[in-house]
Scaffold this motif. Structure first.
Motif, PDB file in Angstrom:
ATOM      1  N   ARG A 192       0.329   1.426  10.250  1.00 39.45           N
ATOM      2  CA  ARG A 192       0.487   2.660   9.489  1.00 39.45           C
ATOM      3  C   ARG A 192       0.313   3.908  10.358  1.00 39.45           C
ATOM      4  N   THR A 193      -0.639   3.880  11.304  1.00 39.71           N
ATOM      5  CA  THR A 193      -0.894   5.079  12.114  1.00 39.71           C
ATOM      6  C   THR A 193       0.325   5.463  12.948  1.00 39.71           C
ATOM      7  N   VAL A 194       1.113   4.505  13.361  1.00 41.60           N
ATOM      8  CA  VAL A 194       2.259   4.797  14.222  1.00 41.60           C
ATOM      9  C   VAL A 194       3.270   5.680  13.499  1.00 41.60           C
ATOM     10  N   SER A 195       3.607   5.312  12.271  1.00 38.54           N
ATOM     11  CA  SER A 195       4.579   6.117  11.518  1.00 38.54           C
ATOM     12  C   SER A 195       4.028   7.507  11.220  1.00 38.54           C
ATOM     13  N   ILE A 196       2.713   7.599  10.958  1.00 37.35           N
ATOM     14  CA  ILE A 196       2.105   8.909  10.689  1.00 37.35           C
ATOM     15  C   ILE A 196       2.147   9.778  11.939  1.00 37.35           C
ATOM     16  N   ILE A 197       1.769   9.208  13.080  1.00 40.66           N
ATOM     17  CA  ILE A 197       1.773   9.958  14.346  1.00 40.66           C
ATOM     18  C   ILE A 197       3.187  10.425  14.687  1.00 40.66           C
ATOM     19  N   GLU A 198       4.156   9.546  14.540  1.00 38.26           N
ATOM     20  CA  GLU A 198       5.534   9.920  14.862  1.00 38.26           C
ATOM     21  C   GLU A 198       6.030  11.051  13.967  1.00 38.26           C
ATOM     22  N   SER A 199       5.677  10.994  12.706  1.00 41.57           N
ATOM     23  CA  SER A 199       6.087  12.047  11.774  1.00 41.57           C
ATOM     24  C   SER A 199       5.450  13.390  12.143  1.00 41.57           C
ATOM     25  N   MET A 200       4.155  13.368  12.426  1.00 39.91           N
ATOM     26  CA  MET A 200       3.452  14.599  12.793  1.00 39.91           C
ATOM     27  C   MET A 200       3.957  15.134  14.141  1.00 39.91           C
ATOM     28  N   ALA A 201       4.222  14.235  15.080  1.00 40.76           N
ATOM     29  CA  ALA A 201       4.697  14.642  16.401  1.00 40.76           C
ATOM     30  C   ALA A 201       6.070  15.309  16.314  1.00 40.76           C
ATOM     31  N   LYS A 202       6.911  14.782  15.452  1.00 37.80           N
ATOM     32  CA  LYS A 202       8.245  15.355  15.280  1.00 37.80           C
ATOM     33  C   LYS A 202       8.161  16.794  14.785  1.00 37.80           C
ATOM     34  N   GLU A 203       7.252  17.050  13.843  1.00 45.19           N
ATOM     35  CA  GLU A 203       7.074  18.402  13.315  1.00 45.19           C
ATOM     36  C   GLU A 203       6.578  19.362  14.393  1.00 45.19           C
ATOM     37  N   LYS A 204       5.747  18.870  15.323  1.00 47.13           N
ATOM     38  CA  LYS A 204       5.130  19.737  16.337  1.00 47.13           C
ATOM     39  C   LYS A 204       5.870  19.720  17.672  1.00 47.13           C
ATOM     40  N   GLY A 205       6.971  18.964  17.743  1.00 44.63           N
ATOM     41  CA  GLY A 205       7.749  18.911  18.972  1.00 44.63           C
ATOM     42  C   GLY A 205       7.084  18.138  20.089  1.00 44.63           C
ATOM     43  N   ILE A 206       6.278  17.144  19.750  1.00 40.24           N
ATOM     44  CA  ILE A 206       5.570  16.334  20.750  1.00 40.24           C
ATOM     45  C   ILE A 206       6.394  15.087  21.054  1.00 40.24           C
ATOM     46  N   GLU A 207       6.552  14.771  22.323  1.00 38.19           N
ATOM     47  CA  GLU A 207       7.330  13.591  22.720  1.00 38.19           C
ATOM     48  C   GLU A 207       6.505  12.317  22.506  1.00 38.19           C
ATOM     49  N   VAL A 208       7.146  11.316  21.910  1.00 34.91           N
ATOM     50  CA  VAL A 208       6.486  10.027  21.660  1.00 34.91           C
ATOM     51  C   VAL A 208       7.368   8.908  22.206  1.00 34.91           C
ATOM     52  N   GLU A 209       6.760   8.005  22.964  1.00 37.99           N
ATOM     53  CA  GLU A 209       7.458   6.816  23.458  1.00 37.99           C
ATOM     54  C   GLU A 209       6.720   5.584  22.937  1.00 37.99           C
ATOM     55  N   THR A 210       7.477   4.633  22.401  1.00 31.70           N
ATOM     56  CA  THR A 210       6.876   3.410  21.867  1.00 31.70           C
ATOM     57  C   THR A 210       7.226   2.238  22.771  1.00 31.70           C
ATOM     58  N   ILE A 211       6.208   1.506  23.196  1.00 31.93           N
ATOM     59  CA  ILE A 211       6.406   0.353  24.074  1.00 31.93           C
ATOM     60  C   ILE A 211       5.919  -0.902  23.349  1.00 31.93           C
ATOM     61  N   ALA A 212       6.827  -1.811  23.118  1.00 38.26           N
ATOM     62  CA  ALA A 212       6.537  -2.970  22.268  1.00 38.26           C
ATOM     63  C   ALA A 212       5.888  -4.115  23.030  1.00 38.26           C
ATOM     64  N   SER A 213       5.158  -4.924  22.294  1.00 34.65           N
ATOM     65  CA  SER A 213       4.712  -6.251  22.725  1.00 34.65           C
ATOM     66  C   SER A 213       5.003  -7.196  21.561  1.00 34.65           C
ATOM     67  N   MET A 214       4.759  -8.471  21.772  1.00 36.97           N
ATOM     68  CA  MET A 214       4.996  -9.421  20.686  1.00 36.97           C
ATOM     69  C   MET A 214       4.118  -9.073  19.486  1.00 36.97           C
ATOM     70  N   SER A 215       4.667  -9.205  18.292  1.00 31.08           N
ATOM     71  CA  SER A 215       3.895  -8.939  17.077  1.00 31.08           C
ATOM     72  C   SER A 215       3.198 -10.213  16.613  1.00 31.08           C
ATOM     73  N   PHE A 216       2.198 -10.020  15.784  1.00 33.04           N
ATOM     74  CA  PHE A 216       1.514 -11.194  15.237  1.00 33.04           C
ATOM     75  C   PHE A 216       2.449 -11.976  14.320  1.00 33.04           C
ATOM     76  N   VAL A 217       3.487 -11.292  13.771  1.00 35.87           N
ATOM     77  CA  VAL A 217       4.459 -11.987  12.911  1.00 35.87           C
ATOM     78  C   VAL A 217       5.233 -13.006  13.734  1.00 35.87           C
ATOM     79  N   ASP A 218       5.683 -12.592  14.927  1.00 38.18           N
ATOM     80  CA  ASP A 218       6.367 -13.545  15.817  1.00 38.18           C
ATOM     81  C   ASP A 218       5.455 -14.730  16.131  1.00 38.18           C
ATOM     82  N   ALA A 219       4.192 -14.412  16.416  1.00 37.80           N
ATOM     83  CA  ALA A 219       3.233 -15.475  16.738  1.00 37.80           C
ATOM     84  C   ALA A 219       3.030 -16.416  15.556  1.00 37.80           C
ATOM     85  N   MET A 220       2.991 -15.842  14.360  1.00 33.99           N
ATOM     86  CA  MET A 220       2.809 -16.684  13.166  1.00 33.99           C
ATOM     87  C   MET A 220       3.971 -17.635  12.967  1.00 33.99           C
ATOM     88  N   PHE A 221       5.190 -17.119  13.072  1.00 31.60           N
ATOM     89  CA  PHE A 221       6.359 -17.979  12.881  1.00 31.60           C
ATOM     90  C   PHE A 221       6.425 -19.057  13.961  1.00 31.60           C
TER      91      PHE A 221
END
Length: 485
Positions: free
Chosen positions: A96-125
């Protein structure tokens, strides 16, 4: 303004962190972890320095506030330069925090880069050996009350931290799944030496022997067994019944042909209520709901209206007629019925009282219709002041009926009988008694006493129709004395 790099820490095993995420962590001197309660952190401590934001969980009352405060904190920190914000799993999966941060950053003109790793969903499957291509739904345990549950799709529920949350999940799921639906508790998916899974029946989910912690999730496979508990389900069934491959009887029905069934089902519900039969009430309410959906389906096919318009209409009407609840208006509850009638007149565009009287359905049972007419008239003050005046009016109408009977004038006998019945309804209204219910009670009482008479005659080897009126009267009086009601 600094740049915010949001990195995923993977499901828990150090080997499952992406190379990009590791490089971002190892090249930054300003690292902030949403939580250090993650198996990967023990290994990361050897090579990086970080600040944990776990203290927000102790300061705030609920998770939504926690996520909001953490997001604001990260945005404020970015004013001082570049930083890395690390979260468990994949940044875009149940974070949840990621979407909130991205939304707030967009309003303030802050650059955000997202770097992925495996999710727990992938691990579960992977751990459960299940192909996600068949479809699934991901739900946060703290948002399940508002989630759409589709039993035709497998589901993963995250953040089941303890037995209390598991109990809430169980209660919610049992509204949709069978009592014995098999589910799987998965702990530590993707973390070597911590992974475990346990298949249990849904009603056993919150038993004390089942262990839950911050790495616990629940997997529910899609199910052919289901609870049909939404109006949408009924809509789909009715649409199928009315389709070209549906039922011939259902396909030929019209608004006109269905009228009698709605009336019948309504009376059957009334009988269930009188019998205090809850199971029967459930069935009859379902039958009435079916009639509503049936008419909506026909309306949709004809292009005139559908269920959405019906629901919107009643919701709008209820809000309009309760301004004291929805608009905080001051209303004198002593005169609320008068206000209600005025609001109805406003909705209907009526300009006088008579239009409201004419709006009363012609097909209503006569006693109910008479009571409604009198009640509407009374709201503007056209009414008797005292019950004694009502009784005097009954006596007057009764005398007029007797006079017409003596004169043998059939036309006026009918008229005066109607006047007498109308005045008796008025008395019932003053006594706060439903005249329809009162007459139905008397009719039932007559049936019960007549049954007593007939059974008594049979015990004497007689038939009622062969007995004299005096003998029948004697049995009737005996039924009365035995308080047969």
């Amino acid at each position: 303004m600094g740049k915010i790099k949001i990195v995923g820490l993977g499901p828990g095993d150090y080997s499952l962190i992406s190379q990009g995420a590791l490089e971002a962590l190892q090249s930054s001197s300003r690292i902030f972890l949403r939580t250090e309660k993650h198996p990967t952190v023990d290994k990361l401590k050897e090579t990086i320095k970080y600040t944990s934001l776990d203290y927000f969980y102790d300061k705030e009352e609920n998770f939504e506030d926690v996520y909001g405060k953490i997001s604001e904190f990260v945005i404020d920190l970015s004013k001082e330069g570049d930083l890395v914000y690390a979260v468990p799993g994949h940044p875009r999966v149940a974070e949840r925090t990621v979407s909130i941060i991205e939304s707030m950053a967009k309003e303030k003109g802050i650059e955000v880069e997202t770097i992925a790793s495996m999710s727990f969903v992938d691990a579960m499957f992977n751990y459960l050996a299940i192909d996600p291509a068949d479809g699934f739904k991901l739900v946060d345990a703290f948002e399940i009350e508002n989630a759409y549950i589709d039993t035709n799709t497998s589901m993963i529920i995250t953040q089941i931290y303890d037995s209390f949350i598991a109990s809430n999940i169980k209660l919610k799921l049992m509204e949709y799944y069978d009592y014995d639906q098999e589910v799987c508790i998965v702990n530590g998916a993707g973390v070597k030496n911590l992974e475990s899974k346990k298949y249990v029946l849904l009603h056993e989910l919150d038993r004390i022997e089942n262990k839950f912690d911050y790495l616990s999730s629940l997997y529910i496979p899609k199910s052919s067994k289901r609870m049909y508990n939404t109006v949408h389900e009924l809509e789909k069934i009715m649409s199928t019944l009315r389709s070209p491959s549906g039922c011939d009887w259902d396909k030929k029905q019209t608004h006109e042909s269905l009228k009698k069934y709605l009336i019948e089902e309504s009376y059957e519900l009334c009988q269930a209520i009188d019998n205090d039969d809850i199971d029967e009430m459930i069935e009859e309410l379902g039958d009435i709901l079916l009639q509503v959906i049936f008419h909506c389906q026909i309306g949709q096919e004809e292009g005139f209206f559908d269920l959405k318009e019906v629901v919107n209409g009643i919701c709008t009407k209820l809000i309009h007629r309760h301004p004291h609840v929805f608009n905080n208006e001051d209303i004198d509850m002593e005169t609320f019925e008068r206000t209600w009638e005025e609001l109805k007149q406003e909705e209907k565009g009526e300009t006088n009282i008579t239009e409201g009287l004419k709006r009363i359905p012609a097909h209503l049972p006569a006693l109910i219709k008479a009571e409604k007419i009198q009640h509407k008239a009374s709201l503007i003050g056209f009414d008797w002041d005292k019950i004694e005046d009502v009784i005097k009016k009954i006596e007057e109408e009764y005398k007029e009926l007797l006079d017409e009977c003596e004169a043998g004038n059939i036309k006026y006998i009918k008229e005066e009988l109607g006047d007498l019945l109308f005045s008796i309804v008025n008395l019932a209204r003053f006594l706060k008694i439903d005249p329809e219910e009162a007459l139905n009670c008397t009719s039932q009482k007559f049936i019960n006493r007549f049954e007593f008479m007939e059974q008594s005659a049979m015990k004497s080897n007689k038939k009622l129709e062969d007995m004299t009126l005096e003998e029948q009267d004697e049995l009737w009086n005996k039924a009365k004395s035995n308080k047969i009601n």
